[in-house]
Each structure stands twice: as C-alpha cells, then as structure tokens.
Design a protein around this motif. Structure first.
Motif, PDB file in Angstrom:
ATOM      1  N   VAL A 111       0.649  -1.162  -0.069  1.00  0.00           N
ATOM      2  CA  VAL A 111       0.124   0.043   0.434  1.00  0.00           C
ATOM      3  C   VAL A 111       0.763   1.178  -0.565  1.00  0.00           C
ATOM      4  O   VAL A 111       1.816   1.563   0.636  1.00  0.00           O
ATOM      5  N   GLU A 112       0.615   2.118  -0.937  1.00  0.00           N
ATOM      6  CA  GLU A 112       1.163   3.465  -1.003  1.00  0.00           C
ATOM      7  C   GLU A 112       0.178   4.482  -0.613  1.00  0.00           C
ATOM      8  O   GLU A 112      -0.846   4.112  -1.468  1.00  0.00           O
ATOM      9  N   VAL A 113       0.649   5.471   0.890  1.00  0.00           N
ATOM     10  CA  VAL A 113      -0.349   6.690  -0.132  1.00  0.00           C
ATOM     11  C   VAL A 113       0.241   7.726  -0.538  1.00  0.00           C
ATOM     12  O   VAL A 113       1.418   8.200  -0.843  1.00  0.00           O
ATOM     13  N   VAL A 114      -0.458   8.746  -1.645  1.00  0.00           N
ATOM     14  CA  VAL A 114       0.531   9.539  -2.236  1.00  0.00           C
ATOM     15  C   VAL A 114      -0.233  10.402  -1.937  1.00  0.00           C
ATOM     16  O   VAL A 114      -1.630  11.039  -1.418  1.00  0.00           O
ATOM     17  N   THR A 115       0.221  11.846  -1.559  1.00  0.00           N
ATOM     18  CA  THR A 115      -0.037  12.961  -1.436  1.00  0.00           C
ATOM     19  C   THR A 115       0.330  14.575  -2.237  1.00  0.00           C
ATOM     20  O   THR A 115       0.957  14.679  -2.419  1.00  0.00           O
ATOM     21  N   GLY A 116      -0.107  15.278  -2.466  1.00  0.00           N
ATOM     22  CA  GLY A 116      -0.548  16.427  -3.353  1.00  0.00           C
ATOM     23  C   GLY A 116      -0.752  16.587  -4.067  1.00  0.00           C
ATOM     24  O   GLY A 116      -1.193  15.168  -5.016  1.00  0.00           O
ATOM     25  N   ALA A 117      -2.181  17.020  -5.055  1.00  0.00           N
ATOM     26  CA  ALA A 117      -2.564  17.426  -6.100  1.00  0.00           C
ATOM     27  C   ALA A 117      -2.008  16.516  -7.482  1.00  0.00           C
ATOM     28  O   ALA A 117      -1.364  16.272  -8.179  1.00  0.00           O
ATOM     29  N   ALA A 118      -0.148  17.609  -7.273  1.00  0.00           N
ATOM     30  CA  ALA A 118       0.779  16.622  -8.818  1.00  0.00           C
ATOM     31  C   ALA A 118       1.449  15.767  -8.243  1.00  0.00           C
ATOM     32  O   ALA A 118       1.610  15.034  -9.063  1.00  0.00           O
ATOM     33  N   ALA A 119       1.140  14.903  -6.550  1.00  0.00           N
ATOM     34  CA  ALA A 119       1.840  13.636  -7.167  1.00  0.00           C
ATOM     35  C   ALA A 119       0.639  12.976  -7.486  1.00  0.00           C
ATOM     36  O   ALA A 119       1.399  11.723  -7.835  1.00  0.00           O
ATOM     37  N   VAL A 120      -0.258  13.238  -6.911  1.00  0.00           N
ATOM     38  CA  VAL A 120      -1.033  12.103  -7.029  1.00  0.00           C
ATOM     39  C   VAL A 120      -1.724  12.097  -8.952  1.00  0.00           C
ATOM     40  O   VAL A 120      -2.132  11.380  -9.419  1.00  0.00           O
ATOM     41  N   GLU A 121      -1.300  13.226  -9.771  1.00  0.00           N
ATOM     42  CA  GLU A 121      -1.681  13.232 -11.019  1.00  0.00           C
ATOM     43  C   GLU A 121      -0.603  12.234 -11.444  1.00  0.00           C
ATOM     44  O   GLU A 121      -0.919  11.704 -12.675  1.00  0.00           O
ATOM     45  N   ARG A 122       0.767  13.003 -11.173  1.00  0.00           N
ATOM     46  CA  ARG A 122       1.864  12.184 -11.923  1.00  0.00           C
ATOM     47  C   ARG A 122       1.187  10.664 -12.140  1.00  0.00           C
ATOM     48  O   ARG A 122       2.189   9.736 -12.156  1.00  0.00           O
ATOM     49  N   ARG A 123       1.057   9.675 -10.277  1.00  0.00           N
ATOM     50  CA  ARG A 123       1.020   8.619 -10.125  1.00  0.00           C
ATOM     51  C   ARG A 123      -0.058   7.847 -10.677  1.00  0.00           C
ATOM     52  O   ARG A 123       0.271   6.884 -11.483  1.00  0.00           O
ATOM     53  N   ARG A 124      -1.262   9.104 -11.135  1.00  0.00           N
ATOM     54  CA  ARG A 124      -2.419   8.571 -11.760  1.00  0.00           C
ATOM     55  C   ARG A 124      -1.433   7.666 -13.298  1.00  0.00           C
ATOM     56  O   ARG A 124      -1.587   7.188 -14.070  1.00  0.00           O
ATOM     57  N   ASP A 125      -0.454   9.062 -13.915  1.00  0.00           N
ATOM     58  CA  ASP A 125      -0.366   8.889 -15.644  1.00  0.00           C
ATOM     59  C   ASP A 125       0.473   8.145 -15.277  1.00  0.00           C
ATOM     60  O   ASP A 125       0.620   7.306 -16.545  1.00  0.00           O
TER      61      ASP A 125
END
Length: 317
Positions: A111-125
């Motif tokens: 399980v990985e927790v991603v915080t912040g709009a830019a980080a979430v968008e980058r991880r989604r991409d």
C-alpha cells in the motif's frame, strides 16, 4: 526543433542548417545570420564540431564548413538508436526485477499513500502509461484520463457527468472508439485499476488536499477490482458518436444518431437533455424516438428498450 531528438538545441540546429545552406562560412557572417554575438557563435560551432557536424576549414582560419548530413546525422541517429535499445533492455530487466520483488513484497509495501495534487496526477499517469492489457475506471467528476491506444479500457461514468453542458461530446472526444463505456446513477468512488495488478482510489473529497491510496496485488486490490466489476455489471451501456458524423446503416435499421439518442435515453436522460448533448432540436429527438418505436413495432418506450436489447441495437458488452 527537428534535430532536438539527437541532442541539438535551437541555436545549434540553426547554425548547422545555415552551414549546410552555405557550404562554408566565416564566424562573423554566421553570427550575423543567426543574430548572435561572435563569441556565442564560436561556442555553438565548437559544440557542432564535438558532434562531428562541423569543422574548421584547413584552408582559411576562422572559416567553418558543414559535415555532410547523410554521414554526420546518420552516425548520430545510429548512436541514438543504440542508446535507446540499451535503455529499453535495461528497463525490461528492471521491470522483471520489480515484478520478482513485488511477489515477495512485505505487507506494508503493498500500500502506498500519495499526497498532493501534482503527485497524485503523476502517479495516475504512471499507472495509465504502464498499463499493458486493460484499464478499468469509475469516473464521478473531474477530467477523464484514459491510456494510450491499444490498451483495452472499461469506464463507468456517473450520470451527472453526462448532464453537464457538452458532457457527452467531451466524453466522446476523450474516449475515442476503443473504450467500452457504461453509465450509472452513482459510482461509489473514483477508482482506477490497471492490469488487475495495481489500483488507485482517492482518500479525500473535493476541496481538501488530494490524497490517494495505491494498492498492489493484495486482498485490498481484489476488493477494489470486485467493486468495479459490480458497478460495471449493473451499469447501462452508453453509445457515443465520434465527431458527429453519422455512418450509414442498413436501410431497415436505425442510423448512428438514432442509436446515440436511444443510448442516452436508456441511460436516464430526458428528451431535452439528449437534445442538448447531441446538439439536436427537441422535436428532432422526439421524432427519432417515434421513428424507432414504429420501426420496432412497439407502443411504449419501455418496450422499445427491450426490443433494442433483443435486436442488439444497444448491447451490454
């Protein structure tokens, strides 16, 4: 910049093109053509020389000549291809190591927790670009992101997305023809699952700092996948046209616009909403529905829906 792929910046490409056009040139003449100081032009030429694209003239000091493009550029392209092949091999090895390690990963690392709009968008991409077989998504609001062409994609959108002005047209433009699309009254959560190997779900609501949970092969991922499948199973199929062009069907059957109208009606939109989404007049929509009912030989819209499924006009693929 056409030659940026082989490492030339804008000044270097302009200088090389000028040398190729002239055959040879003095630093002062070339600086005048490029609009650069002579010192900067000299540095650019030295850079081209280090790449084998230019050389100082042996017959005249301060004069530069261009190396033949077919020779010089060919060598650079070959070198670039070799480097890309080595990088691809390295990426393949790393992917194999990653998969082997993931199979033995400790529970906390699943399980990985991603915080912040830019980080979430980058991880989604990253999830979308890394998908090789299938991407599954539940979409409640916000922009719709889909993987590159060639990857199967199933998407369930919330009906509210279609109710927005231009919602159907925006979906059609974003999805293209390779995505299987369904619509539901509500989706329980925004969700993305790639290759059934990794899933992503937001942990915060609108207005809060974006935080997302990324789950790899685990019971949690299986639960997220099962959630998607349950929503997909109960959702209604949606047909969206591409570019507004109606393809010709058999004379006895409905045309493309008829099927779009029918699909949106079955998705729960009113006649007025369908008219707005497809940029049609309300009477045009009603006339098409009446024509479909006559074609099907039915007297109610409920009967029309059953007939459409029986005949394969709208299918639950």
């Amino acid at each position: 910049m056409v030659l940026a792929a082989i490492g030339l910046d804008e000044r270097q490409e302009a200088a090389y093109r000028a040398l190729v056009a002239l055959g040879a040139a003095d630093v002062a003449d070339l600086a005048h053509r490029l609009g650069l100081p002579e010192a900067d032009t000299e540095r650019v030429l030295r850079r081209l020389e280090s790449r084998g694209l230019a050389a100082g003239s042996s017959a005249r000091a301060g004069r530069w000549v261009a190396a033949p493009p077919e020779v010089a550029l060919g060598a650079l392209l070959t070198r670039q291809r070799d480097e890309l092949e080595r990088a691809e091999e390295a990426a393949t090895r790393l992917a194999e190591e990653y998969r082997a390690e993931a199979a033995e990963t400790a529970v906390p690392d699943l399980v990985e927790v991603v915080t912040g709009a830019a980080a979430v968008e980058r991880r989604r991409d990253q999830l979308l670009l890394g998908a090789r077989e299938e991407v599954c998504a539940l979409v409640a609001r916000g922009p719709l992101a889909v993987p590159a062409r060639g990857v199967a994609c199933r998407v369930v959108v919330e009906r509210e997305v279609l109710s927005r002005p231009g919602g159907a047209a925006a979906l059609a433009a974003a999805l293209g023809g390779e995505v299987r699309l369904r619509v539901a009254d509500r989706v329980p959560a925004r969700l993305l699952v790639a290759d059934r190997a990794v899933g992503m779900v937001p942990l915060t609501g609108p207005g809060a700092e974006p935080v997302a949970l990324v789950a790899r092969a685990s019971g949690l991922l299986e639960t997220l996948t099962a959630l998607f499948e349950a929503v997909w199973r109960d959702a209604l199929p949606l047909r969206l046209g591409q570019g507004g062009e109606a393809a010709e069907d058999a004379p006895a059957g409905p045309d493309t616009t008829d099927l779009e109208v029918l699909s949106l009606l079955l998705a729960g939109l009113t006649d007025a909403s369908v008219a707005k989404q497809l940029d049609l007049g309300l009477r045009t929509v009603q006339r098409r529905v009446k024509g479909l009912m006559e074609l099907a030989g039915v007297t109610t819209r409920l009967q029309l829906g059953w007939y459409a499924h029986e005949r394969g006009w709208v299918t639950r693929v």
